[in-house]
Design an enzyme around this catalytic site. Structure first.
Site, PDB file in Angstrom:
ATOM      1  N   THR A 176      13.906   1.469 -18.864  1.00 19.61           N
ATOM      2  CA  THR A 176      13.393   2.835 -18.932  1.00 19.61           C
ATOM      3  C   THR A 176      13.260   3.126 -20.415  1.00 19.61           C
ATOM      4  O   THR A 176      14.033   2.596 -21.228  1.00 19.61           O
ATOM      5  CB  THR A 176      14.340   3.865 -18.282  1.00 19.61           C
ATOM      6  OG1 THR A 176      15.625   3.740 -18.895  1.00 19.61           O
ATOM      7  CG2 THR A 176      14.485   3.636 -16.777  1.00 19.61           C
ATOM      8  N   HIS A 177      12.260   3.916 -20.779  1.00 20.84           N
ATOM      9  CA  HIS A 177      11.976   4.186 -22.194  1.00 20.84           C
ATOM     10  C   HIS A 177      11.741   2.885 -22.963  1.00 20.84           C
ATOM     11  O   HIS A 177      11.971   2.814 -24.152  1.00 20.84           O
ATOM     12  CB  HIS A 177      13.115   4.978 -22.855  1.00 20.84           C
ATOM     13  CG  HIS A 177      13.563   6.164 -22.062  1.00 20.84           C
ATOM     14  ND1 HIS A 177      13.027   7.423 -22.212  1.00 20.84           N
ATOM     15  CD2 HIS A 177      14.490   6.276 -21.062  1.00 20.84           C
ATOM     16  CE1 HIS A 177      13.609   8.258 -21.371  1.00 20.84           C
ATOM     17  NE2 HIS A 177      14.484   7.584 -20.661  1.00 20.84           N
ATOM     18  N   ASN A 208      -5.316 -14.384 -27.421  1.00 17.97           N
ATOM     19  CA  ASN A 208      -5.400 -12.922 -27.303  1.00 17.97           C
ATOM     20  C   ASN A 208      -5.603 -12.487 -25.848  1.00 17.97           C
ATOM     21  O   ASN A 208      -6.405 -13.077 -25.136  1.00 17.97           O
ATOM     22  CB  ASN A 208      -6.547 -12.397 -28.156  1.00 17.97           C
ATOM     23  CG  ASN A 208      -6.269 -12.551 -29.640  1.00 17.97           C
ATOM     24  OD1 ASN A 208      -5.111 -12.543 -30.058  1.00 17.97           O
ATOM     25  ND2 ASN A 208      -7.324 -12.709 -30.421  1.00 17.97           N
ATOM     26  N   TYR A 218     -29.562  23.152  -4.781  1.00 19.94           N
ATOM     27  CA  TYR A 218     -29.877  22.041  -5.687  1.00 19.94           C
ATOM     28  C   TYR A 218     -30.326  22.529  -7.062  1.00 19.94           C
ATOM     29  O   TYR A 218     -31.132  23.449  -7.166  1.00 19.94           O
ATOM     30  CB  TYR A 218     -30.982  21.152  -5.093  1.00 19.94           C
ATOM     31  CG  TYR A 218     -31.299  19.954  -5.970  1.00 19.94           C
ATOM     32  CD1 TYR A 218     -30.541  18.792  -5.891  1.00 19.94           C
ATOM     33  CD2 TYR A 218     -32.320  20.010  -6.912  1.00 19.94           C
ATOM     34  CE1 TYR A 218     -30.796  17.702  -6.715  1.00 19.94           C
ATOM     35  CE2 TYR A 218     -32.586  18.928  -7.744  1.00 19.94           C
ATOM     36  CZ  TYR A 218     -31.822  17.778  -7.649  1.00 19.94           C
ATOM     37  OH  TYR A 218     -32.070  16.715  -8.464  1.00 19.94           O
ATOM     38  N   GLN A 234     -28.839  15.465 -10.855  1.00 20.88           N
ATOM     39  CA  GLN A 234     -29.320  14.100 -11.106  1.00 20.88           C
ATOM     40  C   GLN A 234     -28.338  13.337 -12.004  1.00 20.88           C
ATOM     41  O   GLN A 234     -28.342  12.114 -12.039  1.00 20.88           O
ATOM     42  CB  GLN A 234     -30.710  14.164 -11.762  1.00 20.88           C
ATOM     43  CG  GLN A 234     -31.358  12.824 -12.003  1.00 20.88           C
ATOM     44  CD  GLN A 234     -32.832  12.969 -12.329  1.00 20.88           C
ATOM     45  OE1 GLN A 234     -33.631  13.254 -11.446  1.00 20.88           O
ATOM     46  NE2 GLN A 234     -33.207  12.792 -13.581  1.00 20.88           N
ATOM     47  N   SER A 281     -35.594   9.554 -13.153  1.00 19.28           N
ATOM     48  CA  SER A 281     -34.308   8.919 -12.861  1.00 19.28           C
ATOM     49  C   SER A 281     -34.489   7.500 -12.336  1.00 19.28           C
ATOM     50  O   SER A 281     -33.508   6.825 -12.014  1.00 19.28           O
ATOM     51  CB  SER A 281     -33.523   9.760 -11.846  1.00 19.28           C
ATOM     52  OG  SER A 281     -34.302  10.019 -10.692  1.00 19.28           O
ATOM     53  N   LYS A 296     -25.375  10.302 -10.767  1.00 16.71           N
ATOM     54  CA  LYS A 296     -25.434   8.880 -10.422  1.00 16.71           C
ATOM     55  C   LYS A 296     -24.882   7.936 -11.488  1.00 16.71           C
ATOM     56  O   LYS A 296     -24.138   7.004 -11.182  1.00 16.71           O
ATOM     57  CB  LYS A 296     -26.881   8.505 -10.072  1.00 16.71           C
ATOM     58  CG  LYS A 296     -27.277   9.039  -8.697  1.00 16.71           C
ATOM     59  CD  LYS A 296     -28.731   8.853  -8.407  1.00 16.71           C
ATOM     60  CE  LYS A 296     -29.586  10.068  -8.548  1.00 16.71           C
ATOM     61  NZ  LYS A 296     -29.086  11.387  -8.189  1.00 16.71           N
ATOM     62  N   SER A 338      -8.907 -16.571 -31.553  1.00 19.88           N
ATOM     63  CA  SER A 338      -9.338 -15.838 -32.743  1.00 19.88           C
ATOM     64  C   SER A 338     -10.220 -16.753 -33.581  1.00 19.88           C
ATOM     65  O   SER A 338      -9.984 -17.956 -33.648  1.00 19.88           O
ATOM     66  CB  SER A 338      -8.110 -15.416 -33.550  1.00 19.88           C
ATOM     67  OG  SER A 338      -8.461 -15.194 -34.899  1.00 19.88           O
ATOM     68  N   ASN A 373     -34.306  16.709  -1.954  1.00 14.99           N
ATOM     69  CA  ASN A 373     -32.954  17.238  -2.145  1.00 14.99           C
ATOM     70  C   ASN A 373     -31.990  16.765  -1.059  1.00 14.99           C
ATOM     71  O   ASN A 373     -30.859  16.370  -1.353  1.00 14.99           O
ATOM     72  CB  ASN A 373     -32.989  18.767  -2.201  1.00 14.99           C
ATOM     73  CG  ASN A 373     -33.780  19.263  -3.391  1.00 14.99           C
ATOM     74  OD1 ASN A 373     -34.167  18.473  -4.256  1.00 14.99           O
ATOM     75  ND2 ASN A 373     -34.033  20.566  -3.446  1.00 14.99           N
ATOM     76  N   GLU A 419      -6.671  -6.104 -22.551  1.00 17.84           N
ATOM     77  CA  GLU A 419      -6.986  -4.988 -23.457  1.00 17.84           C
ATOM     78  C   GLU A 419      -8.256  -4.265 -23.011  1.00 17.84           C
ATOM     79  O   GLU A 419      -8.346  -3.038 -23.085  1.00 17.84           O
ATOM     80  CB  GLU A 419      -7.128  -5.504 -24.889  1.00 17.84           C
ATOM     81  CG  GLU A 419      -5.803  -5.994 -25.448  1.00 17.84           C
ATOM     82  CD  GLU A 419      -5.993  -6.806 -26.722  1.00 17.84           C
ATOM     83  OE1 GLU A 419      -5.512  -6.365 -27.761  1.00 17.84           O
ATOM     84  OE2 GLU A 419      -6.614  -7.883 -26.674  1.00 17.84           O
TER      85      GLU A 419
HETATM   86  N1  ARG Z   1     -34.146  12.403  -8.830  1.00 17.11           N
HETATM   87  C1  ARG Z   1     -33.563  13.544  -8.226  1.00 17.11           C
HETATM   88  C2  ARG Z   1     -32.043  13.464  -8.242  1.00 17.11           C
HETATM   89  O1  ARG Z   1     -31.526  12.465  -8.552  1.00 17.11           O
HETATM   90  C3  ARG Z   1     -34.031  13.638  -6.808  1.00 17.11           C
HETATM   91  C4  ARG Z   1     -34.104  15.013  -6.278  1.00 17.11           C
HETATM   92  C5  ARG Z   1     -35.103  15.783  -7.027  1.00 17.11           C
HETATM   93  N2  ARG Z   1     -35.424  16.994  -6.398  1.00 17.11           N
HETATM   94  C6  ARG Z   1     -36.172  17.890  -7.014  1.00 17.11           C
HETATM   95  N3  ARG Z   1     -36.500  18.926  -6.371  1.00 17.11           N
HETATM   96  N4  ARG Z   1     -36.563  17.708  -8.254  1.00 17.11           N
HETATM   97  O2  ARG Z   1     -31.336  14.415  -7.982  1.00 17.11           O
END
Ligand code: ARG
Length: 465
Positions: A155-156, A285, A317, A322, A23, A325, A277, A110, A290
């Site tokens: 309205t509408h 535009n 967990y 993961q 990650s 994010k 354009s 975790n 948009e």
């Molecule tokens: N990269 C992991 C995450 O974003 C971190 C935690 C990983 N923990 C594990 N036991 N593999 O969640």
């Protein structure tokens, strides 16, 4: 291969699996929070007599050195760095030597990742709050500039009753006030410390969780370690707040796209906020609007996608988490651009009073005539019916409702007095709607004052926490 968890493995990880698992490509942006969390953790380990003062200071100095490397863009991510937590620890150990290996005592990635992400999200909410306040201020200035300028209300998307430009502009202000409250809710949900939850069962060392939480700016500690390592409600709340904010921006954008068209022509967008354009020289535009409208789709997608990720998870967990994010980061990045663009566009918006005036046709006043009859004592339903006849008569005669004579009206109902025509003006229609929240000048002045107060109160709320 030098993995954090490599001890029990004989064979190296398959290269594709390593990439699939990693990650670091996106969680590197948590480096500051990761280091802040580790600095506080080192202090807590010392408080628990697990580190000497010298060891604590060595770790903290080393962590600050890693932070400086990141800040200066000098940190080199190595192929084996799986995520931000392992990268920071690897570099720390290079700098301080084997004592670096003591930092992870009593914690797990975790509880660490949950901590980092919560700290990041708290900052993200405060940042978006400031941008939202700027957009609110731009709408207030825009409203003040044409507070009592009459325009057709819809309205509408059909002509309904007269309103004013200021009333219209403030109609897009209040949803943002609610968005700020929702973002603040997400921030409060995030402000709970999972540190001390360990991998899932809690930490076996005498960490003062409350003290550690306070050190990091959290307001409370999580009550259950299994829940703590998997609770991502704060992320889901953030994604809901941003999705709905996206919907509000999209509606404002849609309205301005219509208003800036040749057909409406109520506003002109500044050159700086329009694009041309490549083939049609006359085009201006509204691409920015948009895109704002279009990007609301991905914000909604992030919410629904993430809820789907969460729904199948057993307690504690799982690596699925993961996936929390990227949607959150993308929602933030999307708004981090869209909000200031919208603020600039509103601040430079030109209102065209002559085009608004040209649309103030008499049909918008039909309700006034019905209200007039109600004031003469007629039930509203009957009044509505009689005015409907007046409208039809005006259409048959191809004249405006306001051009019917007193005789025409009295032929429809003797309740139409000689003064009936007096109500058939835009100014009278506006002035009549003087209840709080209405479009009359006095009510609008109150609304504007309330809006100004709401911006500052919400801002003060953030600054005080
Ligand atoms: N990269 C992991 C995450 O974003 C971190 C935690 C990983 N923990 C594990 N036991 N593999 O969640």
């Amino acid at each position: 291969m030098t993995k954090l968890w490599g001890g029990r493995f004989n064979e190296p990880t398959n290269a594709l699996v390593h990439r699939f698992n990693a990650s670091i490509g996106f969680d590197v942006r948590l480096y500051d929070e990761d280091i802040t969390g580790s600095v506080a953790w080192a202090a807590a380990l010392h408080d628990a007599r697990l580190l000497s003062a010298a060891e604590r200071d060595t770790l903290i100095d080393g962590l600050e050195q890693v932070r400086a490397e990141f800040a200066a863009g000098r940190f080199v991510i190595l192929p084996d760095d799986e995520d931000i937590h392992s990268a920071v620890e690897r570099r720390l150990t290079e700098i301080v030597g084997p004592v670096g290996g003591k930092l992870h005592t009593g914690r797990s990635r975790n509880d660490q990742v949950a901590t980092d992400f919560r700290l990041w999200l708290m900052r993200a909410c405060a940042h978006l709050d400031g941008q939202l306040a700027d957009l609110q201020r731009a709408l207030i200035v825009n409203a003040e500039g044409a507070l009592n300028l009459p325009m057709p209300g819809y309205t509408h998307l059909q002509h309904a009753q007269p309103v004013t430009w200021g009333h219209w502009a403030l109609a897009h202000f209040w949803p943002l006030a609610r968005d700020r409250r929702r973002l603040d809710g997400a921030r409060r949900a995030a402000a709970v410390s999972p540190l001390g939850a360990g991998a899932l069962a809690g930490s076996a060392f005498p960490i003062d969780r409350e003290r550690l939480a306070a050190r990091l700016g959290f307001t409370a500690i999580t009550p259950n370690s299994l829940d703590a390592v998997s609770d991502r409600d704060f992320a889901a709340e953030f994604l809901f707040a941003t999705a709905l904010l996206g919907v509000h921006l999209s509606r404002l954008a849609e309205q301005l796209i219509l208003f800036s068209s040749a057909e409406f022509g109520f506003v002109r967008l500044a050159d700086a906020y329009t694009t041309g354009s490549s083939i049609m020289p006359q085009k201006r535009n509204p691409d920015t609007l948009e895109l704002t409208r279009g990007k609301s789709g991905r914000l909604i997608g992030h919410l629904t996608g993430f809820l789907a990720t969460l729904k199948g998870l057993p307690s504690s967990y799982d690596k699925d988490l993961q996936e929390d994010k990227e949607p959150v980061f993308d929602a933030f990045d999307t708004l981090d651009m869209a909000l200031p663009v919208m603020s600039g566009l509103i601040a430079t918006l030109e209102i065209r009073p002559e085009r608004l005036a040209a649309q103030l046709e008499a049909g918008l006043l039909a309700t006034e005539l019905a209200d007039y009859l109600v004031r003469q004592g007629l039930p509203f339903r009957e009044a509505h019916h009689l005015v409907g006849r007046a409208v039809r008569l005006s259409e048959e005669q191809s004249v405006a409702l306001t051009d019917l004579t007193a005789g025409d009206l009295q032929a429809i109902s003797p309740h139409f007095g000689a003064d009936a025509a007096d109500v058939l003006t835009v100014a009278a229609a506006l002035a009549a709607r003087a209840l709080p929240g209405g479009t009359a000048p006095a009510a609008l002045a109150d609304q504007l004052a309330a809006a100004r107060e709401a911006v500052d109160a919400a801002t003060a709320n953030y600054l005080s926490q």
